[in-house]
Design a protein around this motif. Structure first.
Motif, mmCIF file in Angstrom:
data_model
loop_
_atom_site.group_PDB
_atom_site.id
_atom_site.type_symbol
_atom_site.label_atom_id
_atom_site.label_comp_id
_atom_site.label_asym_id
_atom_site.label_seq_id
_atom_site.Cartn_x
_atom_site.Cartn_y
_atom_site.Cartn_z
ATOM 1 N N ASN A 1 39.926 49.745 32.428
ATOM 2 C CA ASN A 1 40.462 48.596 33.200
ATOM 3 C C ASN A 1 40.840 47.401 32.323
ATOM 4 O O ASN A 1 40.957 46.273 32.819
ATOM 5 C CB ASN A 1 39.461 48.112 34.271
ATOM 6 C CG ASN A 1 39.179 49.136 35.361
ATOM 7 O OD1 ASN A 1 38.306 48.943 36.181
ATOM 8 N ND2 ASN A 1 39.906 50.244 35.382
ATOM 9 N N GLN A 2 41.063 47.633 31.034
ATOM 10 C CA GLN A 2 41.281 46.524 30.085
ATOM 11 C C GLN A 2 42.409 45.572 30.491
ATOM 12 O O GLN A 2 42.218 44.350 30.532
ATOM 13 C CB GLN A 2 41.578 47.100 28.691
ATOM 14 C CG GLN A 2 41.958 46.035 27.663
ATOM 15 C CD GLN A 2 42.181 46.633 26.286
ATOM 16 O OE1 GLN A 2 41.557 47.617 25.912
ATOM 17 N NE2 GLN A 2 43.086 46.047 25.516
ATOM 18 N N ILE A 3 43.587 46.142 30.805
ATOM 19 C CA ILE A 3 44.731 45.275 31.134
ATOM 20 C C ILE A 3 44.435 44.503 32.410
ATOM 21 O O ILE A 3 44.737 43.304 32.524
ATOM 22 C CB ILE A 3 46.034 46.104 31.289
ATOM 23 C CG1 ILE A 3 46.336 46.845 29.987
ATOM 24 C CG2 ILE A 3 47.205 45.202 31.683
ATOM 25 C CD1 ILE A 3 47.529 47.790 30.078
ATOM 26 N N ARG A 4 43.791 45.172 33.358
ATOM 27 C CA ARG A 4 43.527 44.540 34.651
ATOM 28 C C ARG A 4 42.585 43.347 34.498
ATOM 29 O O ARG A 4 42.818 42.275 35.071
ATOM 30 C CB ARG A 4 42.960 45.585 35.613
ATOM 31 C CG ARG A 4 43.986 46.702 35.887
ATOM 32 C CD ARG A 4 43.382 47.929 36.542
ATOM 33 N NE ARG A 4 42.847 47.623 37.856
ATOM 34 C CZ ARG A 4 42.292 48.531 38.646
ATOM 35 N NH1 ARG A 4 42.200 49.794 38.255
ATOM 36 N NH2 ARG A 4 41.824 48.174 39.833
ATOM 37 N N VAL A 5 41.541 43.489 33.678
ATOM 38 C CA VAL A 5 40.595 42.387 33.440
ATOM 39 C C VAL A 5 41.289 41.272 32.657
ATOM 40 O O VAL A 5 41.163 40.084 32.985
ATOM 41 C CB VAL A 5 39.356 42.881 32.650
ATOM 42 C CG1 VAL A 5 38.411 41.711 32.356
ATOM 43 C CG2 VAL A 5 38.618 43.956 33.430
ATOM 44 N N ASP B 1 41.806 37.391 33.435
ATOM 45 C CA ASP B 1 41.342 36.346 32.508
ATOM 46 C C ASP B 1 42.456 35.332 32.225
ATOM 47 O O ASP B 1 42.215 34.148 32.058
ATOM 48 C CB ASP B 1 40.905 36.963 31.165
ATOM 49 C CG ASP B 1 39.603 37.768 31.278
ATOM 50 O OD1 ASP B 1 38.969 37.719 32.344
ATOM 51 O OD2 ASP B 1 39.245 38.435 30.285
ATOM 52 N N LEU B 2 43.688 35.848 32.165
ATOM 53 C CA LEU B 2 44.854 35.007 31.862
ATOM 54 C C LEU B 2 45.207 34.100 33.043
ATOM 55 O O LEU B 2 45.987 33.169 32.916
ATOM 56 C CB LEU B 2 46.026 35.946 31.543
ATOM 57 C CG LEU B 2 47.198 35.494 30.712
ATOM 58 C CD1 LEU B 2 46.742 35.036 29.331
ATOM 59 C CD2 LEU B 2 48.214 36.632 30.569
ATOM 60 N N GLY B 3 44.628 34.413 34.211
ATOM 61 C CA GLY B 3 44.969 33.658 35.414
ATOM 62 C C GLY B 3 46.163 34.244 36.142
ATOM 63 O O GLY B 3 46.738 33.614 37.036
ATOM 64 N N HIS B 4 46.557 35.461 35.756
ATOM 65 C CA HIS B 4 47.713 36.136 36.374
ATOM 66 C C HIS B 4 47.336 37.580 36.708
ATOM 67 O O HIS B 4 47.766 38.507 36.026
ATOM 68 C CB HIS B 4 48.914 36.117 35.419
ATOM 69 C CG HIS B 4 49.404 34.746 35.101
ATOM 70 N ND1 HIS B 4 50.175 34.009 35.971
ATOM 71 C CD2 HIS B 4 49.213 33.965 34.003
ATOM 72 C CE1 HIS B 4 50.458 32.832 35.425
ATOM 73 N NE2 HIS B 4 49.887 32.776 34.231
ATOM 74 N N PRO B 5 46.509 37.769 37.763
ATOM 75 C CA PRO B 5 46.082 39.139 38.066
ATOM 76 C C PRO B 5 47.277 40.052 38.398
ATOM 77 O O PRO B 5 48.330 39.579 38.827
ATOM 78 C CB PRO B 5 45.172 38.983 39.283
ATOM 79 C CG PRO B 5 45.409 37.613 39.816
ATOM 80 C CD PRO B 5 45.936 36.784 38.689
ATOM 81 N N ILE B 6 47.078 41.354 38.166
ATOM 82 C CA ILE B 6 48.129 42.332 38.458
ATOM 83 C C ILE B 6 48.316 42.421 39.973
ATOM 84 O O ILE B 6 47.344 42.488 40.735
ATOM 85 C CB ILE B 6 47.762 43.698 37.864
ATOM 86 C CG1 ILE B 6 47.828 43.604 36.324
ATOM 87 C CG2 ILE B 6 48.690 44.793 38.377
ATOM 88 C CD1 ILE B 6 47.398 44.849 35.610
ATOM 89 N N VAL B 7 49.570 42.403 40.398
ATOM 90 C CA VAL B 7 49.909 42.482 41.829
ATOM 91 C C VAL B 7 49.256 43.732 42.432
ATOM 92 O O VAL B 7 49.317 44.823 41.864
ATOM 93 C CB VAL B 7 51.451 42.516 42.010
ATOM 94 C CG1 VAL B 7 51.813 42.871 43.453
ATOM 95 C CG2 VAL B 7 52.050 41.177 41.616
ATOM 96 N N SER C 1 41.933 38.500 23.998
ATOM 97 C CA SER C 1 40.908 39.224 23.272
ATOM 98 C C SER C 1 39.560 38.872 23.879
ATOM 99 O O SER C 1 39.286 37.695 24.128
ATOM 100 C CB SER C 1 40.973 38.804 21.801
ATOM 101 O OG SER C 1 39.833 39.248 21.127
ATOM 102 N N SER C 2 38.729 39.875 24.170
ATOM 103 C CA SER C 2 37.406 39.582 24.739
ATOM 104 C C SER C 2 36.482 40.769 24.517
ATOM 105 O O SER C 2 36.896 41.818 24.017
ATOM 106 C CB SER C 2 37.528 39.282 26.238
ATOM 107 O OG SER C 2 37.752 40.489 26.956
ATOM 108 N N TRP C 3 35.225 40.568 24.910
ATOM 109 C CA TRP C 3 34.229 41.646 24.853
ATOM 110 C C TRP C 3 34.003 42.127 26.281
ATOM 111 O O TRP C 3 33.557 41.367 27.130
ATOM 112 C CB TRP C 3 32.933 41.126 24.217
ATOM 113 C CG TRP C 3 33.180 40.652 22.822
ATOM 114 C CD1 TRP C 3 33.589 39.403 22.433
ATOM 115 C CD2 TRP C 3 33.079 41.429 21.630
ATOM 116 N NE1 TRP C 3 33.750 39.360 21.069
ATOM 117 C CE2 TRP C 3 33.444 40.599 20.538
ATOM 118 C CE3 TRP C 3 32.718 42.763 21.368
ATOM 119 C CZ2 TRP C 3 33.455 41.031 19.226
ATOM 120 C CZ3 TRP C 3 32.732 43.202 20.045
ATOM 121 C CH2 TRP C 3 33.094 42.346 18.987
ATOM 122 N N LEU C 4 34.334 43.395 26.542
ATOM 123 C CA LEU C 4 34.275 43.908 27.917
ATOM 124 C C LEU C 4 32.944 44.590 28.210
ATOM 125 O O LEU C 4 32.424 45.353 27.399
ATOM 126 C CB LEU C 4 35.405 44.913 28.166
ATOM 127 C CG LEU C 4 36.831 44.368 28.251
ATOM 128 C CD1 LEU C 4 37.788 45.483 28.637
ATOM 129 C CD2 LEU C 4 36.943 43.227 29.244
#
Length: 305
Positions: A240-244, A248-254, A191-194
């Protein structure tokens, strides 16, 4: 009855030639005689393309026996063929909406600078083959490099209905994400403010209430030491919510260089719109569409096990 038919044919007279049969004969010789300027092959082509009507019904057989008093019409305009759809397929269409599967690499809609074959342009051409005034209206977007299920409206009224009640109407919206590294928790929420930077890149603000609130839920489907396959549910739908959030989780999308990915395990972005379920905007019934997980999303696991 006949008057209506006659009026309709008069309206189309420019495209249609009509002849009345005076003696019994087969269709092909009749056409060769009446269309004396046209070669035999071009007349056969008219038959093959269903452009010849006998008493209003399509006739394709050369040896069709004609009777005196029948009407033979030649429609110069071919039946309109639908344009081929490139990098997309239609999952559902009715008078209000079109639901499609979009391939990775296809733009949903063009920005003003771009003039390429977008989903929007192709679907506009598609609806115009049946209704020259047909139009398509954007309801939501998928990034160019994201594949999967997407919906468009066919009128401004339906577009507004969907956009105003999107949160209530959409019952399920899930994505599949292939991300870098081992996600250790079987499920979690980001959860964050984009906010958007000057370079049009989205990022999570360090301050609460600063930007658009975004909430992403995820579950692991498959993990090993190098990659994780996640099912992702959106509570909000920000750019781009999922991508950011994966970054943030430390697991960027391939394949997502813009948001921190180093891996080249896929030749595309590892994000796929898997399920879209919603109440029909005018009929109210529940519709659910699922687009299969791209097979390539499992390839990196085979290589590392």
């Amino acid at each position: 009855m006949h008057h209506n038919k006659r009026n309709a044919t008069q309206a189309k007279r420019s495209a249609i030639r009509q002849f009345t049969v005076s003696e019994s004969m087969e269709l092909l010789p009749f056409l060769i005689h009446k269309l004396s300027g046209q070669g035999r092959n071009s007349i056969k082509s008219l038959l093959a393309h269903k452009q010849v009507l006998v008493n209003g019904s399509v006739a394709t057989e050369y040896n069709r026996l004609l009777e005196p008093g029948q009407t033979v019409a030649i429609n110069k305009e071919r039946a309109t063929e639908k344009p081929p759809l490139i990098d997309l397929s239609i999952l559902h269409e009715d008078e209000d909406i079109i639901v499609i599967h979009k391939n990775a690499g296809l733009l949903s809609i063009a920005s003003p600078q771009e003039n390429e074959m977008t989903a929007y342009r192709q679907l506009t051409e598609h609806v115009r083959t049946e209704n020259p005034k047909g139009r398509i209206f954007v309801v939501h977007r998928l990034d160019r490099d994201t594949s999967g299920v997407m919906m468009f409206a066919k009128s401004e009224k339906v577009q507004q209905l969907l956009q105003e009640s999107w949160k209530d109407m959409v019952k399920e919206r899930s994505y599949i994400a292939l991300v870098e590294g081992r996600v250790t928790k079987p499920e979690g929420t980001v959860s964050s403010w984009l906010k958007e930077s000057s370079t049009l890149k989205m990022y999570s603000s360090p301050y609460p209430n600063d930007g658009q609130h975004a909430v992403t839920h995820y579950k692991t489907i498959r993990v090993d030491k190098n990659f994780s396959l996640l099912e992702v549910h959106l509570e909000t739908g920000r750019k781009n919510q999922i991508r950011v959030h994966m970054q943030d989780l430390g697991h960027p999308i391939v394949g997502d260089k813009k948001y921190g990915s180093k891996s080249k395990a896929l030749n595309r972005l590892g994000l796929h719109a898997h399920v879209l379920a919603f109440e029909h905007p005018t009929k109210g019934n529940l519709l659910r569409f699922q687009s299969e997980i791209p097979k390539s999303f499992n390839n990196p696991f085979r290589q590392t096990q």
